[in-house]
Design an enzyme around this catalytic site. Structure first.
Site, PDB file in Angstrom:
ATOM      1  N   ASP A 244      -1.120  -0.579  18.157  1.00 23.47           N
ATOM      2  CA  ASP A 244      -0.586   0.316  17.049  1.00 23.47           C
ATOM      3  C   ASP A 244      -0.371   1.861  17.601  1.00 23.47           C
ATOM      4  O   ASP A 244       0.414   2.457  17.306  1.00 23.47           O
ATOM      5  CB  ASP A 244      -1.408   0.300  15.752  1.00 23.47           C
TER       6      ASP A 244
ATOM      7  N   GLY B   6      -3.598   5.370   5.089  1.00 24.13           N
ATOM      8  CA  GLY B   6      -4.077   5.086   3.547  1.00 24.13           C
ATOM      9  C   GLY B   6      -2.733   5.558   2.706  1.00 24.13           C
ATOM     10  O   GLY B   6      -1.621   6.012   3.083  1.00 24.13           O
TER      11      GLY B   6
ATOM     12  N   LYS C  76       2.814   4.344  18.349  1.00 24.22           N
ATOM     13  CA  LYS C  76       2.931   5.707  17.768  1.00 24.22           C
ATOM     14  C   LYS C  76       2.900   6.638  19.185  1.00 24.22           C
ATOM     15  O   LYS C  76       3.807   7.589  19.145  1.00 24.22           O
ATOM     16  CB  LYS C  76       1.632   6.275  17.001  1.00 24.22           C
TER      17      LYS C  76
ATOM     18  N   VAL D   5       4.061   7.946  12.449  1.00 28.06           N
ATOM     19  CA  VAL D   5       2.956   8.714  13.613  1.00 28.06           C
ATOM     20  C   VAL D   5       2.058   9.416  12.730  1.00 28.06           C
ATOM     21  O   VAL D   5       2.206  10.269  12.197  1.00 28.06           O
ATOM     22  CB  VAL D   5       3.729   9.239  14.684  1.00 28.06           C
TER      23      VAL D   5
ATOM     24  N   GLU E 196      -3.221  -2.652   9.685  1.00 23.18           N
ATOM     25  CA  GLU E 196      -1.847  -3.337   9.903  1.00 23.18           C
ATOM     26  C   GLU E 196      -1.999  -4.826   9.168  1.00 23.18           C
ATOM     27  O   GLU E 196      -3.082  -5.409   9.022  1.00 23.18           O
ATOM     28  CB  GLU E 196      -1.336  -3.279  11.208  1.00 23.18           C
TER      29      GLU E 196
ATOM     30  N   THR F 246       0.890  -1.085  -0.066  1.00 24.75           N
ATOM     31  CA  THR F 246       0.106   0.046   0.070  1.00 24.75           C
ATOM     32  C   THR F 246       0.909   1.484  -0.020  1.00 24.75           C
ATOM     33  O   THR F 246       0.607   2.142  -0.765  1.00 24.75           O
ATOM     34  CB  THR F 246      -0.833   0.005   1.158  1.00 24.75           C
TER      35      THR F 246
ATOM     36  N   ARG G  31       8.102  -9.115  -2.076  1.00 26.74           N
ATOM     37  CA  ARG G  31       8.247 -10.677  -2.209  1.00 26.74           C
ATOM     38  C   ARG G  31       7.878 -11.306  -3.551  1.00 26.74           C
ATOM     39  O   ARG G  31       8.554 -12.140  -4.047  1.00 26.74           O
ATOM     40  CB  ARG G  31       7.093 -11.386  -1.237  1.00 26.74           C
TER      41      ARG G  31
END
Ligand code: NAP
Ligand code: HSE
Length: 426
Positions: A199, A300, A203, A130, A188, A10, A42
């Site tokens: 998460d 995003g 942060k 963050v 995630e 992403t 990958r």
């Protein structure tokens, strides 16, 4: 400036796309051309919607980090250890600048990797780690440099904010809305990191290190996620004039810094209650500046790529500074405050048997801990025949509320795990 991208998911694919489409603009703005010369992921055959023509493909991301043809390695793979850690460490040891969006890695190994960056005189930039597209690391590291920060807090997980906003608005179940956030690329790789607050805790620990000039102390973050929030909680909260948000808060107390991540109910008429969807918000309070507020998309592809590229441009402009504002060797351990002394009100939803005397028992327990009730609602019958009782307490301490909650949970008439939410009146 030659860039190697480790990870083309992403975030990585969006960084490659923006660097390619905006190459002229970025050359004008940074005074130097910036070019992706190497990539690693990958699956070489995956269609990523970007052209990789003329770019060297590395099967092994560590080999990319070792490549003498790369000036900056952007680590966009993820995970606190394993390949991401190896890539970052290798790149820094070879004297390459590193840009990463990986908050888990910075939260767990930030000081160790910052030490290598200091030793080699290279940058370790992590703006995207963050609050997604919000330039909050830059704000703390540069714009607020003269301030002693007393508190930094906000909404730091886009996935949870998206879930909470949409559960409230559409009354859809948690799992449906989580799936949507995953499809949008917000979550995630392991979404439990999002929904269990980990998460946001990663942060927060990074923000706290910057704000309080200390080593990152992820283990010191008290952390609760959003799994226990049920659709009915949004209705009760609204009835009392509140909305539910997952907040991350680091604040100075008498004995040290308290770091906590947990669901909160916040008054509907406050600005933080209106931060919706994938948006994040960070509020930093400094002695010179007062309160500063930053808001924007917290996850995003585009927003995250925006932050990653800002870090790359800083390097192109020659802006190399210590990762945590001062050399890692001069960061002291964070002095932890005592959460049990925190004072605040609580929302408590109980599933109890509909029998005479139950409420008396619950209120008796609260009275024993000198906890006064502000509001009280009993309504409806749950699927398993219990009734929902919702109590809003007046101000009390964490310690007293914790003792009361243990006693209430052990009452035989309390048939569901209680849902407690702290009230935050910023
Ligand atoms: P993602 O879509 O899962 O992409 C991960 C990428 O890493 C994929 O391209 C994958 O390759 C590659 N990869 C996995 N293992 C690898 C290995 N052993 N060697 C080389 N490449 C490997 O993840 P993402 O959402 O882009 O997130 C990347 C990082 O950004 C994470 O640290 C995340 O926390 C952070 N971040 C994400 C967002 C967001 O909104 N998504 C926002 C801020 C920060 P394949 O494509 O071939 O599978
Ligand atoms: N999973 C993270 C979130 C990505 O939802 O906020 C941005 O760091």
């Amino acid at each position: 400036l030659k860039v190697g991208l480790a990870g083309l998911g992403t975030v990585g694919a969006a960084v490659a796309r923006e660097l390619s489409v905006k190459s002229e603009l970025l050359a004008e703005r940074s005074g130097r051309s910036i070019e992706v010369v190497a990539v690693s992921a990958r699956d070489k055959n995956k269609d990523r919607g970007i052209s990789l023509e003329g770019i060297e493909w590395f099967e092994n991301a560590v080999a990319l980090a070792e490549s003498p043809d790369v000036d900056v390695v952007a680590e966009l793979i993820g995970g606190s250890d394993g390949i991401a850690f190896d890539v970052v460490k290798t790149a820094l040891e070879r004297g390459r600048h590193v840009v990463t969006a990986n908050k888990a890695l910075v939260a767990l190994h930030g000081v160790e990797i910052a030490s290598i960056a200091d030793e080699k005189g290279v940058a370790l930039n992590y703006e995207a780690a963050v609050a997604g597209g919000i330039p909050v690391i830059k704000a703390l590291r540069e714009g607020l440099v003269v301030n002693r920060i007393s508190r930094v807090f906000g909404i730091l997980n886009g996935t949870c904010n998206y879930i909470l906003t949409n559960m409230e608005a559409t009354k859809r179940p948690f799992t449906d809305v989580l799936k949507e956030a995953q499809d949008l690329g917000y979550a995630e790789a392991d979404p439990t990191f999002d929904v269990d607050g980990i998460d946001a805790a990663h942060k927060l620990s990074i923000l706290a290190a910057l704000a309080f000039g200390a080593r990152v102390d992820f283990d010191g973050v008290y952390c609760e996620g959003i799994r226990r929030i049920a659709p009915v909680d949004f209705e009760y909260a609204a009835q009392f004039g509140y909305r539910i948000k997952l907040l991350a808060i680091a604040e100075n107390s008498e004995d040290g810094v308290i770091q906590r991540v947990h669901p909160c109910i916040v008054p509907i008429n406050t600005p933080i209650a209106d931060v919706n969807g994938v948006s994040n918000a960070v509020i930093a309070e400094g002695d010179a500046v007062g309160q500063t507020v930053y808001e924007g998309p917290g996850a995003g592809d585009g927003p995250t790529a925006s932050a990653v590229i800002a870090d790359i441009v800083d390097i192109a402009r020659g802006l190399i500074q210590p990762a945590f504002m001062r050399p890692a060797s001069r960061l002291a351990p964070l002095q932890r405050g005592d959460l049990s002394q925190r004072v605040g009100a609580f929302y408590l939803r109980l599933g109890v048997l509909d029998r005479p005397g139950v409420i008396a028992k619950v209120t008796q327990v609260l009275a024993e801990q000198e906890i006064s009730i502000g509001s009280f609602v009993q309504r409806g019958v749950t699927e398993d025949g219990a009734v929902n009782v919702v109590i809003m307490t007046h101000t009390t301490t964490e310690a007293a509320f914790g003792r009361a909650l243990s006693a209430i949970e052990s009452l035989s008439e309390v048939v569901e795990k209680p849902c407690k939410i702290r009230v935050e009146d910023f």
